[in-house]
Design a protein around this motif. Structure first.
Motif, PDB file in Angstrom:
ATOM      1  N   THR A  53       0.829  -1.200   0.000  1.00 34.07           N
ATOM      2  CA  THR A  53       0.000   0.000   0.000  1.00 34.07           C
ATOM      3  C   THR A  53       0.866   1.253   0.000  1.00 34.07           C
ATOM      4  OG1 THR A  53      -0.111   0.038   2.405  1.00 34.07           O
ATOM      5  CG2 THR A  53      -1.865  -1.125   1.265  1.00 34.07           C
ATOM      6  N   CYS A  54       0.263   2.340  -0.436  1.00 35.83           N
ATOM      7  CA  CYS A  54       0.954   3.630  -0.452  1.00 35.83           C
ATOM      8  C   CYS A  54       0.731   4.320   0.892  1.00 35.83           C
ATOM      9  CB  CYS A  54       0.419   4.504  -1.584  1.00 35.83           C
ATOM     10  SG  CYS A  54       1.164   6.144  -1.604  1.00 35.83           S
ATOM     11  N   ASP A  57      -1.485   7.428   0.000  1.00 35.72           N
ATOM     12  CA  ASP A  57      -2.777   7.135  -0.624  1.00 35.72           C
ATOM     13  C   ASP A  57      -3.194   5.721  -0.229  1.00 35.72           C
ATOM     14  OD1 ASP A  57      -2.954   9.578  -2.341  1.00 35.72           O
ATOM     15  OD2 ASP A  57      -1.141   8.731  -3.203  1.00 35.72           O
ATOM     16  N   ARG A  67       5.403   1.371  -7.460  1.00 36.18           N
ATOM     17  CA  ARG A  67       5.224   2.777  -7.120  1.00 36.18           C
ATOM     18  C   ARG A  67       3.741   3.129  -7.197  1.00 36.18           C
ATOM     19  NH1 ARG A  67       9.602   6.054  -6.728  1.00 36.18           N
ATOM     20  NH2 ARG A  67      11.571   5.180  -7.400  1.00 36.18           N
ATOM     21  N   CYS A  68       3.340   4.081  -6.372  1.00 35.95           N
ATOM     22  CA  CYS A  68       1.964   4.572  -6.366  1.00 35.95           C
ATOM     23  C   CYS A  68       1.706   5.343  -7.657  1.00 35.95           C
ATOM     24  CB  CYS A  68       1.751   5.478  -5.162  1.00 35.95           C
ATOM     25  SG  CYS A  68       0.135   6.267  -5.129  1.00 35.95           S
ATOM     26  N   CYS A  71       1.073   9.373  -6.477  1.00 37.96           N
ATOM     27  CA  CYS A  71       2.121  10.245  -5.941  1.00 37.96           C
ATOM     28  C   CYS A  71       3.534   9.747  -6.228  1.00 37.96           C
ATOM     29  CB  CYS A  71       1.940  10.435  -4.440  1.00 37.96           C
ATOM     30  SG  CYS A  71       2.214   8.933  -3.477  1.00 37.96           S
ATOM     31  N   LYS A  72       3.664   8.574  -6.835  1.00 39.53           N
ATOM     32  CA  LYS A  72       4.949   7.992  -7.244  1.00 39.53           C
ATOM     33  C   LYS A  72       5.838   7.554  -6.071  1.00 39.53           C
ATOM     34  CE  LYS A  72       3.782   8.978 -11.426  1.00 39.53           C
ATOM     35  NZ  LYS A  72       2.652   8.219 -11.845  1.00 39.53           N
ATOM     36  N   MET A  73       5.268   7.458  -4.843  1.00 40.69           N
ATOM     37  CA  MET A  73       6.039   6.943  -3.709  1.00 40.69           C
ATOM     38  C   MET A  73       6.115   5.423  -3.811  1.00 40.69           C
ATOM     39  SD  MET A  73       4.718   9.185  -0.451  1.00 40.69           S
ATOM     40  CE  MET A  73       5.787   8.288   0.666  1.00 40.69           C
ATOM     41  N   ASN A  74       7.130   4.831  -3.168  1.00 35.82           N
ATOM     42  CA  ASN A  74       7.240   3.382  -3.132  1.00 35.82           C
ATOM     43  C   ASN A  74       6.120   2.798  -2.279  1.00 35.82           C
ATOM     44  OD1 ASN A  74       9.566   3.163  -4.707  1.00 35.82           O
ATOM     45  ND2 ASN A  74      10.882   3.528  -2.953  1.00 35.82           N
ATOM     46  N   LEU A  75       5.534   1.697  -2.743  1.00 35.96           N
ATOM     47  CA  LEU A  75       4.509   1.008  -1.965  1.00 35.96           C
ATOM     48  C   LEU A  75       5.186   0.243  -0.831  1.00 35.96           C
ATOM     49  CD1 LEU A  75       2.266  -0.384  -4.837  1.00 35.96           C
ATOM     50  CD2 LEU A  75       1.989   1.735  -3.549  1.00 35.96           C
ATOM     51  N   GLU A  76       4.538   0.201   0.331  1.00 38.02           N
ATOM     52  CA  GLU A  76       5.095  -0.471   1.493  1.00 38.02           C
ATOM     53  C   GLU A  76       4.351  -1.778   1.753  1.00 38.02           C
ATOM     54  OE1 GLU A  76       4.921   2.280   4.746  1.00 38.02           O
ATOM     55  OE2 GLU A  76       6.506   3.539   3.897  1.00 38.02           O
TER      56      GLU A  76
END
Length: 86
Positions: A53-54, A57, A67-68, A71-76
Motif C-alpha cells: 500500500t501507499c 494514498d 510505485r503509487c 504520488c509515485k512513492m514506493n509502496l510499502e
C-alpha cells in the motif's frame, strides 16, 4: 456608476479565473482507476494476506511492490488478516 460596473466585472472575471485554474477547487480531477473494493488481493502467508500500500494514498493497494500511480512513492509491504467469508 461606470466604476462600480467595471469593479463588478473585474471581480467576476477574477473569481472565474481562480476557480478554473486551481485544480481540485471547482471539481476534483477524474481518477483513472475505480475505488478500492472489499475483497483482498495478495499472497497469503501464515494466515495473513501480504499486500503493498501507499503511505500517502491508502486506497492504492497492490499484490506486488512498485510505485503509487498517484504520488509515485514506493509502496510499502503490509500484512492484513484475510477477509472473512460470509
Amino acid at each position: 456608476m461606470t466604476f462600480k460596473r467595471n469593479l463588478l466585472t473585474l471581480s467576476v472575471l477574477a473569481g472565474a479565473i481562480l476557480l478554473t485554474s486551481a485544480p481540485g477547487w471547482a471539481a476534483p480531477a477524474p481518477q483513472g482507476k475505480p475505488a478500492a473494493h472489499s475483497h483482498q488481493h495478495g499472497k497469503q502467508v501464515a494466515g495473513k494476506v501480504v499486500v503493498y500500500t501507499c503511505p500517502m494514498d491508502p486506497d492504492v493497494v497492490s499484490d506486488k511492490p512498485g510505485r503509487c500511480p498517484k504520488c509515485k512513492m514506493n509502496l510499502e509491504k503490509t500484512e492484513m488478516k484475510p477477509a472473512s467469508k460470509k
